[in-house]
Motif scaffolding. Structure first.
Motif, PDB file in Angstrom:
ATOM      1  N   TRP A  14     124.419  11.045  37.399  1.00  0.00           N
ATOM      2  CA  TRP A  14     126.106  10.693  36.992  1.00  0.00           C
ATOM      3  C   TRP A  14     126.867  11.940  37.093  1.00  0.00           C
ATOM      4  CZ3 TRP A  14     127.823   5.717  36.884  1.00  0.00           C
ATOM      5  CH2 TRP A  14     126.952   4.798  36.674  1.00  0.00           C
ATOM      6  N   VAL A  15     128.004  11.827  37.697  1.00  0.00           N
ATOM      7  CA  VAL A  15     128.767  13.038  37.826  1.00  0.00           C
ATOM      8  C   VAL A  15     130.301  12.633  37.260  1.00  0.00           C
ATOM      9  CG1 VAL A  15     127.411  14.476  39.374  1.00  0.00           C
ATOM     10  CG2 VAL A  15     129.197  12.733  40.410  1.00  0.00           C
ATOM     11  N   ILE A  16     130.858  13.678  36.761  1.00  0.00           N
ATOM     12  CA  ILE A  16     132.365  13.284  36.607  1.00  0.00           C
ATOM     13  C   ILE A  16     132.849  14.387  37.580  1.00  0.00           C
ATOM     14  CG2 ILE A  16     134.322  13.857  35.220  1.00  0.00           C
ATOM     15  CD1 ILE A  16     132.571  13.694  32.660  1.00  0.00           C
ATOM     16  N   ILE A  17     133.851  13.542  38.518  1.00  0.00           N
ATOM     17  CA  ILE A  17     134.354  14.421  39.545  1.00  0.00           C
ATOM     18  C   ILE A  17     135.951  14.444  39.353  1.00  0.00           C
ATOM     19  CG2 ILE A  17     132.650  13.937  41.192  1.00  0.00           C
ATOM     20  CD1 ILE A  17     134.346  11.703  42.564  1.00  0.00           C
ATOM     21  N   GLU A  18     136.624  15.505  39.889  1.00  0.00           N
ATOM     22  CA  GLU A  18     138.302  15.524  39.968  1.00  0.00           C
ATOM     23  C   GLU A  18     138.406  15.378  41.285  1.00  0.00           C
ATOM     24  OE1 GLU A  18     141.591  17.982  38.214  1.00  0.00           O
ATOM     25  OE2 GLU A  18     139.678  18.755  37.789  1.00  0.00           O
ATOM     26  N   ALA A  19     139.442  14.605  41.731  1.00  0.00           N
ATOM     27  CA  ALA A  19     140.050  14.677  43.032  1.00  0.00           C
ATOM     28  C   ALA A  19     140.941  15.924  43.212  1.00  0.00           C
ATOM     29  CB  ALA A  19     140.827  13.387  43.280  1.00  0.00           C
ATOM     30  N   ILE A  20     140.745  16.791  44.084  1.00  0.00           N
ATOM     31  CA  ILE A  20     141.531  17.804  44.422  1.00  0.00           C
ATOM     32  C   ILE A  20     142.338  17.323  45.494  1.00  0.00           C
ATOM     33  CG2 ILE A  20     141.611  20.176  45.194  1.00  0.00           C
ATOM     34  CD1 ILE A  20     140.290  19.836  42.357  1.00  0.00           C
ATOM     35  N   GLU A  21     142.096  16.845  46.406  1.00  0.00           N
ATOM     36  CA  GLU A  21     143.006  16.428  47.612  1.00  0.00           C
ATOM     37  C   GLU A  21     142.669  14.778  47.676  1.00  0.00           C
ATOM     38  OE1 GLU A  21     143.162  18.066  51.420  1.00  0.00           O
ATOM     39  OE2 GLU A  21     142.562  20.156  50.707  1.00  0.00           O
ATOM     40  N   ALA A  22     143.733  14.225  47.438  1.00  0.00           N
ATOM     41  CA  ALA A  22     143.346  12.447  47.571  1.00  0.00           C
ATOM     42  C   ALA A  22     144.793  11.819  48.164  1.00  0.00           C
ATOM     43  CB  ALA A  22     143.078  11.963  46.105  1.00  0.00           C
ATOM     44  N   TYR A  23     144.661  10.796  48.776  1.00  0.00           N
ATOM     45  CA  TYR A  23     145.702   9.709  49.322  1.00  0.00           C
ATOM     46  C   TYR A  23     145.349   8.451  48.966  1.00  0.00           C
ATOM     47  CZ  TYR A  23     143.210  10.001  53.532  1.00  0.00           C
ATOM     48  OH  TYR A  23     142.319   9.978  54.471  1.00  0.00           O
ATOM     49  N   THR A  24     146.484   7.568  49.025  1.00  0.00           N
ATOM     50  CA  THR A  24     146.209   6.160  49.176  1.00  0.00           C
ATOM     51  C   THR A  24     146.167   5.514  50.636  1.00  0.00           C
ATOM     52  OG1 THR A  24     146.824   6.082  46.809  1.00  0.00           O
ATOM     53  CG2 THR A  24     146.872   3.866  48.143  1.00  0.00           C
ATOM     54  N   GLU A  25     145.308   4.648  50.778  1.00  0.00           N
ATOM     55  CA  GLU A  25     145.377   4.002  52.256  1.00  0.00           C
ATOM     56  C   GLU A  25     145.153   2.444  51.909  1.00  0.00           C
ATOM     57  OE1 GLU A  25     142.265   4.634  55.559  1.00  0.00           O
ATOM     58  OE2 GLU A  25     143.671   6.244  55.803  1.00  0.00           O
ATOM     59  N   GLY A  26     146.131   1.701  52.039  1.00  0.00           N
ATOM     60  CA  GLY A  26     145.906   0.427  51.633  1.00  0.00           C
ATOM     61  C   GLY A  26     145.903   0.491  50.152  1.00  0.00           C
ATOM     62  N   ASP A  27     144.690  -0.375  49.626  1.00  0.00           N
ATOM     63  CA  ASP A  27     144.255  -0.375  48.045  1.00  0.00           C
ATOM     64  C   ASP A  27     143.334   0.384  47.740  1.00  0.00           C
ATOM     65  OD1 ASP A  27     142.207  -1.785  49.384  1.00  0.00           O
ATOM     66  OD2 ASP A  27     142.409  -3.405  47.974  1.00  0.00           O
ATOM     67  N   LYS A  28     142.802   1.447  48.715  1.00  0.00           N
ATOM     68  CA  LYS A  28     141.700   2.277  48.586  1.00  0.00           C
ATOM     69  C   LYS A  28     142.193   3.732  48.158  1.00  0.00           C
ATOM     70  CE  LYS A  28     138.290  -0.013  50.784  1.00  0.00           C
ATOM     71  NZ  LYS A  28     136.770   0.061  51.467  1.00  0.00           N
ATOM     72  N   ARG A  29     141.647   4.482  47.362  1.00  0.00           N
ATOM     73  CA  ARG A  29     142.029   5.772  47.078  1.00  0.00           C
ATOM     74  C   ARG A  29     140.774   6.582  47.739  1.00  0.00           C
ATOM     75  NH1 ARG A  29     145.991   8.743  46.059  1.00  0.00           N
ATOM     76  NH2 ARG A  29     145.636  10.471  44.618  1.00  0.00           N
ATOM     77  N   ILE A  30     141.393   7.470  48.645  1.00  0.00           N
ATOM     78  CA  ILE A  30     140.548   8.246  49.629  1.00  0.00           C
ATOM     79  C   ILE A  30     140.745   9.707  49.001  1.00  0.00           C
ATOM     80  CG2 ILE A  30     140.293   9.305  52.131  1.00  0.00           C
ATOM     81  CD1 ILE A  30     140.335   5.867  51.689  1.00  0.00           C
ATOM     82  N   ILE A  31     139.490  10.332  48.839  1.00  0.00           N
ATOM     83  CA  ILE A  31     139.492  11.619  48.125  1.00  0.00           C
ATOM     84  C   ILE A  31     138.879  12.400  48.994  1.00  0.00           C
ATOM     85  CG2 ILE A  31     138.445  12.806  46.348  1.00  0.00           C
ATOM     86  CD1 ILE A  31     138.422  10.296  44.723  1.00  0.00           C
ATOM     87  N   ALA A  32     139.643  13.469  49.724  1.00  0.00           N
ATOM     88  CA  ALA A  32     139.177  14.587  50.664  1.00  0.00           C
ATOM     89  C   ALA A  32     138.392  15.485  50.130  1.00  0.00           C
ATOM     90  CB  ALA A  32     140.302  14.676  51.706  1.00  0.00           C
TER      91      ALA A  32
END
Length: 87
Positions: A14-32
């Motif tokens: 289990w990890v806690i992650i933080e999105a540094i670069e992210a965007y929304t595409e439709g209803d999905k969150r894309i985390i780059a």
């Protein structure tokens, strides 16, 4: 980091992650780009408790608790509709 790198560095955890670069595409969150805030062997309760503490202190951060066994990050963005009550 990207999700594949996180999975390789922290296998079956289990990890806690933080999105540094992210965007929304439709209803999905894309985390780059991701950074790992903390990792937990098999204890999802500790992961969730730390997530809640971090979220209360830093609401501006985009944090998630995920298990690295997931083949991909499949994060659905939810629109919250609140109900206001006039008191």
């Amino acid at each position: 980091m990207i999700w594949e790198e996180v999975k390789n560095a922290y296998p079956n955890q289990w990890v806690i992650i933080e999105a540094i670069e992210a965007y929304t595409e439709g209803d999905k969150r894309i985390i780059a780009q991701i950074t790992v805030v903390n990792n937990f062997q098999d204890d999802n309760n500790k992961a969730l408790l730390q997530y809640l503490q971090l979220h209360r202190k830093h609401r501006e951060r985009e944090l998630y608790v995920v298990h690295t066994s997931r083949p991909e990050l499949d994060i659905i963005e939810q629109k919250w509709i609140g109900v206001r009550a006039d008191i």
